[in-house]
Design an enzyme around this catalytic site. Sequence first.
Site, PDB file in Angstrom:
ATOM      1  N   ARG A 127      24.832  -6.352   7.519  1.00  0.00           N
ATOM      2  CA  ARG A 127      24.808  -6.950   8.844  1.00  0.00           C
ATOM      3  C   ARG A 127      23.367  -7.220   9.247  1.00  0.00           C
ATOM      4  NH1 ARG A 127      27.078  -3.846  14.157  1.00  0.00           N
ATOM      5  NH2 ARG A 127      25.253  -2.581  13.674  1.00  0.00           N
ATOM      6  N   TYR A 168      54.519 -13.630  34.796  1.00  0.00           N
ATOM      7  CA  TYR A 168      54.396 -14.865  34.027  1.00  0.00           C
ATOM      8  C   TYR A 168      55.308 -14.837  32.814  1.00  0.00           C
ATOM      9  CZ  TYR A 168      50.211 -16.636  36.383  1.00  0.00           C
ATOM     10  OH  TYR A 168      49.335 -17.141  37.282  1.00  0.00           O
ATOM     11  N   MET A 225      45.534 -12.536  35.504  1.00  0.00           N
ATOM     12  CA  MET A 225      44.072 -12.494  35.635  1.00  0.00           C
ATOM     13  C   MET A 225      43.609 -11.392  36.594  1.00  0.00           C
ATOM     14  SD  MET A 225      41.415 -15.451  36.848  1.00  0.00           S
ATOM     15  CE  MET A 225      41.983 -16.655  35.675  1.00  0.00           C
ATOM     16  N   LYS A 265      22.956   0.159  24.666  1.00  0.00           N
ATOM     17  CA  LYS A 265      23.118  -1.301  24.600  1.00  0.00           C
ATOM     18  C   LYS A 265      24.328  -1.728  25.447  1.00  0.00           C
ATOM     19  CE  LYS A 265      25.651  -0.729  20.259  1.00  0.00           C
ATOM     20  NZ  LYS A 265      25.523  -0.725  18.795  1.00  0.00           N
TER      21      LYS A 265
END
Length: 348
Positions: free
Chosen positions: A130, A244, A293, A35
Amino acid sequence: MGTGILTINPDALAKNWQALDGMSNQAVETTAVVKADGYGLGAGLIAKRLMREGVRIFFVAATEEGVELRKAAGDTLDIRILSGHMAGDTELLRDFDLTPMLNSVDQINRHFDILSDHPFGVQLDSGMNRLGLEPAEWDSVKADVLAKSPVLLMSHLACADEPENPLNAQQLTCFHEMTDGLDVPRSLAATGGILLGPDYHFDLVRPGVGLYGGAPFTNAVPVINLSLPIIQTRDVQPGEYVGYGNGWQAQTPAKIATLAAGYADGLIRAMGGKETQIFAGDTACEVLGRVSMDMLTVDVTHLETVPESLDLICEHQSIDDLADKAGTIGYEILTSLGARYTRRILGE
Ligand SMILES: *Cc1c(COP(=O)(O)O)cnc(C)c1O
């Protein structure tokens, strides 16, 4: 080269499959869970390699993933859909010969109404809450379902990565109560369940993360390497900041390398400032400040020569080591690996 290089070793993955396969009795069928595009590594690639080991059954989450896998890996594999038969899936299930693992009474009714001769399996809830039918629901439909010969009855363990957790034995008992004596193949174990031992193996096991080299299969061989190129280096003086938010401040003269990968490539921001390391050969370097990023910054002051790239996932730092530092799990590191990396497939 402006992007990182993700090297994938399909033979290592095949070794992990063999090792997991070897933990259960020969009569137990070892499948593969591919998956999320094979946990981020490429479902088609992985399925084709594992078919050479004799793997026949593959599980994916969504019908759409099953369609992609069918197109990539051909007609011979048996593709099973963990989200079952959802509204809108019918034509794809039929046209691409995909087998839904039905997980509610609604899905069972839908399937019997509109694809009544099409193969299916059933998911039972043994305590994870679930997916799957609860014991009372199962009792109410069991006779009708069995009359249509499901290919599998399966359930999933919530805490299989914690062998001491009492829920494992409770789920095992519940699964026995729901399925004993029914003469349909059964499956309870993913990677963690395989490691819990033969009581948990039943007829078919469904390893995912262990194939890809992740915990809880701690003896796995590594399947990937991630190498990130250095865009530039600079010298900073004591008192200067990097990145940053002035995320890191030099105390002594330092040499900083800026690397071409960031959170848009799956290197989640939580890796920043957590003593995450990156390697120049055998030498560890510290990731500094915040992850941006498209970039991250690394202290390379102590390197005699600065190489063209540094290795983030390698023999010195596994996906789980990295995950621990970022406060997550190897599954999330793998499935977040970005689309921008250049992918090198060993042996191709
Ligand atoms: C994801 C999943 C697996 C594989 O789990 P791993 O922990 O990755 O081995 C098996 N069965 C089901 C139902 C799953 O959702």
